[in-house]
Every structure is written in structure tokens, then in C-alpha cells.
Design a protein around this motif. Structure first.
Motif, PDB file in Angstrom:
ATOM      1  N   GLY A   1       0.787  -1.231   0.000  1.00  0.00           N
ATOM      2  CA  GLY A   1       0.000   0.000   0.000  1.00  0.00           C
ATOM      3  C   GLY A   1       0.817   1.277   0.000  1.00  0.00           C
ATOM      4  O   GLY A   1       0.265   2.366  -0.199  1.00  0.00           O
ATOM      5  N   PHE A   2       2.143   1.161   0.204  1.00  0.00           N
ATOM      6  CA  PHE A   2       2.994   2.347   0.222  1.00  0.00           C
ATOM      7  C   PHE A   2       3.546   2.646  -1.157  1.00  0.00           C
ATOM      8  O   PHE A   2       3.979   1.734  -1.873  1.00  0.00           O
ATOM      9  N   HIS A   3       3.571   3.921  -1.541  1.00  0.00           N
ATOM     10  CA  HIS A   3       4.358   4.330  -2.692  1.00  0.00           C
ATOM     11  C   HIS A   3       5.827   4.234  -2.307  1.00  0.00           C
ATOM     12  O   HIS A   3       6.186   4.347  -1.129  1.00  0.00           O
ATOM     13  N   ARG A   4       6.700   4.055  -3.292  1.00  0.00           N
ATOM     14  CA  ARG A   4       8.120   3.814  -3.019  1.00  0.00           C
ATOM     15  C   ARG A   4       8.749   4.938  -2.183  1.00  0.00           C
ATOM     16  O   ARG A   4       9.494   4.673  -1.235  1.00  0.00           O
ATOM     17  N   ASP A   5       8.437   6.202  -2.551  1.00  0.00           N
ATOM     18  CA  ASP A   5       9.031   7.330  -1.830  1.00  0.00           C
ATOM     19  C   ASP A   5       8.650   7.302  -0.359  1.00  0.00           C
ATOM     20  O   ASP A   5       9.483   7.545   0.518  1.00  0.00           O
ATOM     21  N   ARG A   6       7.398   7.005  -0.080  1.00  0.00           N
ATOM     22  CA  ARG A   6       6.912   6.954   1.300  1.00  0.00           C
ATOM     23  C   ARG A   6       7.563   5.799   2.051  1.00  0.00           C
ATOM     24  O   ARG A   6       7.975   5.944   3.213  1.00  0.00           O
ATOM     25  N   ALA A   7       7.678   4.645   1.391  1.00  0.00           N
ATOM     26  CA  ALA A   7       8.296   3.483   2.027  1.00  0.00           C
ATOM     27  C   ALA A   7       9.757   3.752   2.352  1.00  0.00           C
ATOM     28  O   ALA A   7      10.249   3.399   3.433  1.00  0.00           O
ATOM     29  N   GLU A   8      10.475   4.401   1.414  1.00  0.00           N
ATOM     30  CA  GLU A   8      11.886   4.706   1.647  1.00  0.00           C
ATOM     31  C   GLU A   8      12.053   5.704   2.784  1.00  0.00           C
ATOM     32  O   GLU A   8      13.023   5.628   3.556  1.00  0.00           O
ATOM     33  N   ALA A   9      11.121   6.633   2.903  1.00  0.00           N
ATOM     34  CA  ALA A   9      11.182   7.607   3.998  1.00  0.00           C
ATOM     35  C   ALA A   9      10.984   6.921   5.354  1.00  0.00           C
ATOM     36  O   ALA A   9      11.588   7.313   6.362  1.00  0.00           O
ATOM     37  N   LEU A  10      10.144   5.892   5.389  1.00  0.00           N
ATOM     38  CA  LEU A  10       9.847   5.205   6.643  1.00  0.00           C
ATOM     39  C   LEU A  10      10.916   4.173   7.021  1.00  0.00           C
ATOM     40  O   LEU A  10      11.304   4.062   8.194  1.00  0.00           O
ATOM     41  N   PHE A  11      11.389   3.411   6.041  1.00  0.00           N
ATOM     42  CA  PHE A  11      12.266   2.282   6.339  1.00  0.00           C
ATOM     43  C   PHE A  11      13.711   2.484   5.891  1.00  0.00           C
ATOM     44  O   PHE A  11      14.601   1.762   6.354  1.00  0.00           O
ATOM     45  N   GLY A  12      13.951   3.436   4.976  1.00  0.00           N
ATOM     46  CA  GLY A  12      15.292   3.657   4.454  1.00  0.00           C
ATOM     47  C   GLY A  12      15.528   2.908   3.156  1.00  0.00           C
ATOM     48  O   GLY A  12      15.129   1.746   3.013  1.00  0.00           O
ATOM     49  N   GLN A  13      16.180   3.559   2.208  1.00  0.00           N
ATOM     50  CA  GLN A  13      16.402   2.978   0.880  1.00  0.00           C
ATOM     51  C   GLN A  13      17.235   1.707   0.942  1.00  0.00           C
ATOM     52  O   GLN A  13      16.922   0.710   0.272  1.00  0.00           O
ATOM     53  N   ASN A  14      18.291   1.705   1.752  1.00  0.00           N
ATOM     54  CA  ASN A  14      19.176   0.532   1.837  1.00  0.00           C
ATOM     55  C   ASN A  14      18.455  -0.675   2.428  1.00  0.00           C
ATOM     56  O   ASN A  14      18.632  -1.812   1.969  1.00  0.00           O
ATOM     57  N   GLN A  15      17.621  -0.419   3.457  1.00  0.00           N
ATOM     58  CA  GLN A  15      16.891  -1.523   4.072  1.00  0.00           C
ATOM     59  C   GLN A  15      15.904  -2.148   3.080  1.00  0.00           C
ATOM     60  O   GLN A  15      15.810  -3.377   2.978  1.00  0.00           O
ATOM     61  N   ILE A  16      15.196  -1.314   2.355  1.00  0.00           N
ATOM     62  CA  ILE A  16      14.237  -1.820   1.371  1.00  0.00           C
ATOM     63  C   ILE A  16      14.955  -2.606   0.274  1.00  0.00           C
ATOM     64  O   ILE A  16      14.493  -3.676  -0.153  1.00  0.00           O
ATOM     65  N   LYS A  17      16.103  -2.100  -0.168  1.00  0.00           N
ATOM     66  CA  LYS A  17      16.867  -2.811  -1.196  1.00  0.00           C
ATOM     67  C   LYS A  17      17.270  -4.196  -0.711  1.00  0.00           C
ATOM     68  O   LYS A  17      17.196  -5.179  -1.465  1.00  0.00           O
ATOM     69  N   GLU A  18      17.682  -4.314   0.550  1.00  0.00           N
ATOM     70  CA  GLU A  18      18.043  -5.617   1.097  1.00  0.00           C
ATOM     71  C   GLU A  18      16.841  -6.549   1.143  1.00  0.00           C
ATOM     72  O   GLU A  18      16.933  -7.719   0.782  1.00  0.00           O
ATOM     73  N   TRP A  19      15.713  -6.027   1.605  1.00  0.00           N
ATOM     74  CA  TRP A  19      14.507  -6.853   1.649  1.00  0.00           C
ATOM     75  C   TRP A  19      14.133  -7.392   0.275  1.00  0.00           C
ATOM     76  O   TRP A  19      13.669  -8.519   0.142  1.00  0.00           O
ATOM     77  N   LEU A  20      14.322  -6.562  -0.753  1.00  0.00           N
ATOM     78  CA  LEU A  20      13.853  -6.919  -2.089  1.00  0.00           C
ATOM     79  C   LEU A  20      14.836  -7.777  -2.877  1.00  0.00           C
ATOM     80  O   LEU A  20      14.434  -8.457  -3.822  1.00  0.00           O
ATOM     81  N   THR A  21      16.117  -7.744  -2.508  1.00  0.00           N
ATOM     82  CA  THR A  21      17.118  -8.426  -3.333  1.00  0.00           C
ATOM     83  C   THR A  21      17.811  -9.596  -2.645  1.00  0.00           C
ATOM     84  O   THR A  21      18.306 -10.491  -3.323  1.00  0.00           O
ATOM     85  N   ARG A  22      17.853  -9.623  -1.319  1.00  0.00           N
ATOM     86  CA  ARG A  22      18.499 -10.759  -0.642  1.00  0.00           C
ATOM     87  C   ARG A  22      17.499 -11.896  -0.509  1.00  0.00           C
ATOM     88  O   ARG A  22      16.408 -11.730   0.039  1.00  0.00           O
ATOM     89  N   PRO A  23      17.832 -13.080  -1.046  1.00  0.00           N
ATOM     90  CA  PRO A  23      16.864 -14.177  -1.157  1.00  0.00           C
ATOM     91  C   PRO A  23      16.213 -14.589   0.146  1.00  0.00           C
ATOM     92  O   PRO A  23      15.046 -15.008   0.157  1.00  0.00           O
ATOM     93  N   GLU A  24      16.949 -14.478   1.253  1.00  0.00           N
ATOM     94  CA  GLU A  24      16.444 -14.985   2.529  1.00  0.00           C
ATOM     95  C   GLU A  24      15.702 -13.940   3.353  1.00  0.00           C
ATOM     96  O   GLU A  24      15.164 -14.259   4.418  1.00  0.00           O
ATOM     97  N   LEU A  25      15.652 -12.694   2.856  1.00  0.00           N
ATOM     98  CA  LEU A  25      15.033 -11.611   3.625  1.00  0.00           C
ATOM     99  C   LEU A  25      13.656 -11.257   3.073  1.00  0.00           C
ATOM    100  O   LEU A  25      13.382 -11.409   1.885  1.00  0.00           O
ATOM    101  N   SER A  26      12.808 -10.766   3.950  1.00  0.00           N
ATOM    102  CA  SER A  26      11.476 -10.296   3.553  1.00  0.00           C
ATOM    103  C   SER A  26      11.133  -9.063   4.379  1.00  0.00           C
ATOM    104  O   SER A  26      11.654  -8.883   5.487  1.00  0.00           O
ATOM    105  N   PRO A  27      10.247  -8.204   3.870  1.00  0.00           N
ATOM    106  CA  PRO A  27       9.754  -7.091   4.679  1.00  0.00           C
ATOM    107  C   PRO A  27       9.009  -7.616   5.900  1.00  0.00           C
ATOM    108  O   PRO A  27       8.603  -8.785   5.937  1.00  0.00           O
ATOM    109  N   PRO A  28       8.805  -6.775   6.925  1.00  0.00           N
ATOM    110  CA  PRO A  28       8.047  -7.209   8.107  1.00  0.00           C
ATOM    111  C   PRO A  28       6.648  -7.687   7.726  1.00  0.00           C
ATOM    112  O   PRO A  28       6.081  -7.278   6.709  1.00  0.00           O
ATOM    113  N   LEU A  29       6.109  -8.576   8.543  1.00  0.00           N
ATOM    114  CA  LEU A  29       4.769  -9.121   8.295  1.00  0.00           C
ATOM    115  C   LEU A  29       3.720  -8.024   8.245  1.00  0.00           C
ATOM    116  O   LEU A  29       3.784  -7.045   8.996  1.00  0.00           O
TER     117      LEU A  29
END
Length: 212
Positions: free
Chosen positions: A43-71
Motif C-alpha cells: 500500500g505504500f508508494h516507493r518514496d513513502r516506504a523509503e522515507a519510513l524504512f530507508g532505501q538501503n533496508q528496502i533494497k536488502e529486503w527486495l534483493t536478498r533471497p532470505e530476507l522479507s519485509p516485516p509481516l
């Protein structure tokens, strides 16, 4: 024709069928082809999500196979389990997903629908989402989940896979566009092609199909 339960994929498939004058083809909407469940990012637009969680954290969630965003909380109005179209599978609808999870949920479709239909000589049209397309290509090529994590699937460019009924192998895979290949500096294209090693791996995958 196979697509997900999400509007953007369904509408895209309809446009493709209309342009090809193939509106009469049977369509199967399969939840396993749904886009990746992004948990609390839903439900978040990318800009809003990056402001809340940080660009680096989101990149890790999306690209590291074993990681996922919070439930995503099951009480959240955006959770698919509260959506009527998922009522028959509400017990298995995820609240977040890793790239490894995507691979696992695709396996029944990959073997039961995709490979079996190829084995029977059927032409298949799959309209789905980037992470799902990557997962299918990884399975077809026997790539590992963490290979080519930075490569992109260009939006709206068909990908053609050719299957040989004589050898029961996929013999070719390519983007149906000369433009992106001529100007591939715009993309790090996700690899679709096959070499001898990948062809042998694909043949082993076909042998694992329930029809064998």
C-alpha cells in the motif's frame, strides 16, 4: 493463458488477447502467479516506504533471497486474507515473502501447468509480475535464487521460450524486441538464453515432471 488474480496482470492479458484476436482462448487465474507479497510495505508508494524504512533496508529486503519485509498484520484491511477472492486459500496466503518463498509457491504451477502443457505440445501465454517472471526463468535455467539479483525484466516486452517436442527441452529464450538489445545500456537485462549446461539442466527438470 495463465495470469494472476491481480487487476494489472488480468487487464494486460486482456489487451494482449484483444490485439492478437485471441479473446476466445481459455484463461486461468492462478494465485501462485501473484506478485510478491511485500508485507508491511503493502500500500505504500516507493518514496513513502523509503522515507519510513530507508532505501538501503528496502533494497536488502527486495534483493536478498532470505530476507522479507516485516509481516503485514492479518487485521490490516489491505491483507489479502480479508479479500473475498482469496477466501478458498486464506490459510496459505502469506503475510510477507522472501524470494525463496516465491520459488516454493511457484513449483506446483511450474510442474503441473507450465511443464505439463509444454510436454503436451501446447502454446502457453503467461502474463504475470517481474519477481514471478524471474523465478520462472530461474527454474527453467536452473539458476540459483541469488543469481542476477540486480538484473531487470523490462516492462511490456514479451519473452519467448521455444520448446522442442523431439528432445523435450527448451532450446531458446529471448526478448521479443531488437530495441532493448540495441540499447541495452538502459537495462541490466535478466538473462533468458540457454547454453549447453543449462539445456542439460532443463532436460533434467523436464524429467521430473509428473507426466514422466
Amino acid at each position: 493463458c495463465f495470469t494472476s488474480l491481480l487487476k494489472r496482470a488480468i487487464k494486460s492479458l486482456f489487451i494482449i488477447q484483444e490485439e492478437m484476436d485471441y479473446l476466445w482462448l481459455p484463461v486461468y487465474n492462478i494465485w501462485r502467479l501473484n506478485d510478491r507479497m511485500l508485507g508491511s510495505l503493502t500500500g505504500f508508494h516507493r518514496d513513502r516506504a523509503e522515507a519510513l524504512f530507508g532505501q538501503n533496508q528496502i533494497k536488502e529486503w527486495l534483493t536478498r533471497p532470505e530476507l522479507s519485509p516485516p509481516l503485514l498484520e492479518e487485521s490490516n484491511i489491505l491483507h489479502p486474507r480479508l479479500n473475498d477472492k482469496y477466501r478458498h486459500i486464506s490459510s496459505v496466503v502469506p503475510s510477507t515473502e522472501t524470494l525463496i518463498d516465491i520459488r516454493k509457491r511457484l513449483l506446483p504451477f511450474f510442474y503441473d501447468q507450465l511443464l505439463n502443457n509444454l510436454y503436451l505440445g501446447q502454446n502457453i501465454l503467461v502474463v504475470t509480475h517481474e519477481d514471478i517472471i524471474k523465478a520462472i526463468i530461474r527454474l527453467l535455467n536452473n539458476y540459483t535464487v541469488d543469481e542476477f539479483s540486480q538484473q531487470e525484466i523490462p516492462i511490456g516486452i514479451p519473452i519467448i521460450f521455444e520448446f522442442s517436442l523431439n528432445t523435450h527441452q527448451l532450446v531458446n529464450g529471448y526478448y521479443l524486441s531488437s530495441t532493448i538489445l540495441e540499447n541495452n545500456n538502459q537495462y541490466q537485462l535478466f538473462p533468458t538464453g540457454f547454453n549447453d549446461e543449462k539445456l542439460n539442466s532443463t532436460k533434467e527438470i523436464i524429467k521430473q515432471s509428473p507426466l514422466e
